[in-house]
Design a protein around this motif. Structure first.
Motif, PDB file in Angstrom:
ATOM      1  N   TRP A 119       1.104  -1.750   0.715  1.00 28.25           N
ATOM      2  CA  TRP A 119      -0.061  -0.095   0.002  1.00 28.25           C
ATOM      3  C   TRP A 119       1.152   1.281  -0.337  1.00 28.25           C
ATOM      4  CZ3 TRP A 119      -0.910   4.398   2.932  1.00 28.25           C
ATOM      5  CH2 TRP A 119      -2.473   5.124   2.820  1.00 28.25           C
ATOM      6  N   VAL A 120       1.735   1.560   1.090  1.00 27.92           N
ATOM      7  CA  VAL A 120       2.722   3.038   1.017  1.00 27.92           C
ATOM      8  C   VAL A 120       3.932   2.025  -0.583  1.00 27.92           C
ATOM      9  CG1 VAL A 120       4.888   3.775   1.721  1.00 27.92           C
ATOM     10  CG2 VAL A 120       3.482   2.193   3.275  1.00 27.92           C
ATOM     11  N   GLY A 121       3.801   0.998  -1.461  1.00 23.37           N
ATOM     12  CA  GLY A 121       4.678   1.667  -2.215  1.00 23.37           C
ATOM     13  C   GLY A 121       3.576   2.179  -3.521  1.00 23.37           C
ATOM     14  N   LEU A 122       2.410   1.379  -3.661  1.00 20.12           N
ATOM     15  CA  LEU A 122       1.488   2.451  -4.343  1.00 20.12           C
ATOM     16  C   LEU A 122       1.502   3.669  -3.937  1.00 20.12           C
ATOM     17  CD1 LEU A 122      -1.081  -0.825  -4.868  1.00 20.12           C
ATOM     18  CD2 LEU A 122       0.552   0.054  -6.515  1.00 20.12           C
ATOM     19  N   ALA A 123       0.784   4.386  -2.657  1.00 25.39           N
ATOM     20  CA  ALA A 123       0.848   5.981  -2.346  1.00 25.39           C
ATOM     21  C   ALA A 123       2.826   6.467  -3.202  1.00 25.39           C
ATOM     22  CB  ALA A 123       1.130   5.891  -1.162  1.00 25.39           C
ATOM     23  N   ILE A 124       3.234   5.659  -2.838  1.00 28.94           N
ATOM     24  CA  ILE A 124       4.312   7.139  -3.137  1.00 28.94           C
ATOM     25  C   ILE A 124       4.693   6.568  -5.347  1.00 28.94           C
ATOM     26  CG2 ILE A 124       6.912   6.580  -3.856  1.00 28.94           C
ATOM     27  CD1 ILE A 124       6.855   5.411  -0.962  1.00 28.94           C
ATOM     28  N   LEU A 125       3.920   5.742  -5.244  1.00 33.52           N
ATOM     29  CA  LEU A 125       3.558   5.621  -7.235  1.00 33.52           C
ATOM     30  C   LEU A 125       2.258   6.886  -7.562  1.00 33.52           C
ATOM     31  CD1 LEU A 125       4.905   4.960  -9.907  1.00 33.52           C
ATOM     32  CD2 LEU A 125       2.870   2.923  -9.762  1.00 33.52           C
ATOM     33  N   PHE A 126       1.631   6.529  -6.589  1.00 34.15           N
ATOM     34  CA  PHE A 126       0.406   7.771  -6.640  1.00 34.15           C
ATOM     35  C   PHE A 126       1.188   9.359  -6.967  1.00 34.15           C
ATOM     36  CE2 PHE A 126      -2.842   4.255  -5.409  1.00 34.15           C
ATOM     37  CZ  PHE A 126      -3.070   3.930  -7.474  1.00 34.15           C
ATOM     38  N   ALA A 127       1.823   9.877  -5.318  1.00 38.34           N
ATOM     39  CA  ALA A 127       2.144  10.894  -5.167  1.00 38.34           C
ATOM     40  C   ALA A 127       2.957  10.672  -5.933  1.00 38.34           C
ATOM     41  CB  ALA A 127       2.679  10.531  -4.059  1.00 38.34           C
ATOM     42  N   THR A 128       3.778  10.750  -6.888  1.00 39.46           N
ATOM     43  CA  THR A 128       5.141  10.780  -8.153  1.00 39.46           C
ATOM     44  C   THR A 128       4.474  12.152  -8.954  1.00 39.46           C
ATOM     45  OG1 THR A 128       6.635   8.734  -7.397  1.00 39.46           O
ATOM     46  CG2 THR A 128       6.604   9.730  -9.799  1.00 39.46           C
ATOM     47  N   PRO A 129       3.606  11.742  -9.984  1.00 30.74           N
ATOM     48  CA  PRO A 129       3.707  12.641 -11.148  1.00 30.74           C
ATOM     49  C   PRO A 129       2.724  14.451  -9.882  1.00 30.74           C
ATOM     50  CG  PRO A 129       1.936  10.675 -11.154  1.00 30.74           C
ATOM     51  CD  PRO A 129       2.763  10.251  -9.848  1.00 30.74           C
ATOM     52  N   VAL A 130       1.958  13.720  -8.838  1.00 30.98           N
ATOM     53  CA  VAL A 130       1.932  15.005  -8.477  1.00 30.98           C
ATOM     54  C   VAL A 130       2.947  15.286  -8.005  1.00 30.98           C
ATOM     55  CG1 VAL A 130       0.729  16.222  -6.448  1.00 30.98           C
ATOM     56  CG2 VAL A 130      -0.603  13.719  -7.441  1.00 30.98           C
ATOM     57  N   LEU A 131       4.435  15.445  -7.133  1.00 32.76           N
ATOM     58  CA  LEU A 131       5.494  16.113  -7.022  1.00 32.76           C
ATOM     59  C   LEU A 131       6.039  16.475  -8.171  1.00 32.76           C
ATOM     60  CD1 LEU A 131       7.117  13.286  -4.123  1.00 32.76           C
ATOM     61  CD2 LEU A 131       5.570  15.323  -3.621  1.00 32.76           C
ATOM     62  N   ARG A 132       5.515  15.810  -9.245  1.00 35.88           N
ATOM     63  CA  ARG A 132       6.639  16.107 -10.934  1.00 35.88           C
ATOM     64  C   ARG A 132       6.151  17.193 -10.961  1.00 35.88           C
ATOM     65  NH1 ARG A 132       5.420  17.844 -15.161  1.00 35.88           N
ATOM     66  NH2 ARG A 132       6.714  17.204 -16.825  1.00 35.88           N
TER      67      ARG A 132
END
Length: 112
Positions: free
Chosen positions: A64-77
């Motif tokens: 779940w944490v790994g997927l949350a990191i993946l979902f947050a990556t474009p927002v951080l971009r």
């Protein structure tokens, strides 16, 4: 400090690469933990992203944490591009990037 377009591209590519890499490592660690524990996974009949599994060093939570990191990556971009365009004093791109960031955050908060 003036950033060139090439420097911005390098920063964005490093952020994206780092986010995907970190996400992959955390998801792989979660999968490895599940297989090494050899315990049945309870309560995972379907994906419910709003309800994370119990926190801790268990496999489902790490996934779940790994997927949350993946979902947050474009927002951080997009957030990084807002900062980069602000440093470059490019008001047009700052406003476009802020609009995109707002749409992303709104859809994450209120989307179904």
């Amino acid at each position: 400090m003036k950033l060139t377009d090439e420097q911005v591209e390098v920063m964005v590519s490093r952020l994206l690469r780092g986010g995907v890499t970190l996400s992959s490592v955390v998801v792989a660690a979660g999968l490895a933990k599940i297989f090494l524990d050899r315990e049945p996974i309870r309560g995972f009949h379907h994906f419910r992203p709003a309800e994370p599994p119990m926190p801790g060093w268990n496999g489902p939570f790490l996934i779940w944490v790994g997927l949350a990191i993946l979902f947050a990556t474009p927002v951080l971009r997009v957030a990084l591009t807002v900062v980069a365009f602000s440093v470059q004093h490019d008001r047009r791109y700052v406003s476009v990037a802020l609009f995109v960031l707002g749409v992303l955050l709104y859809s994450m908060a209120y989307g179904n």
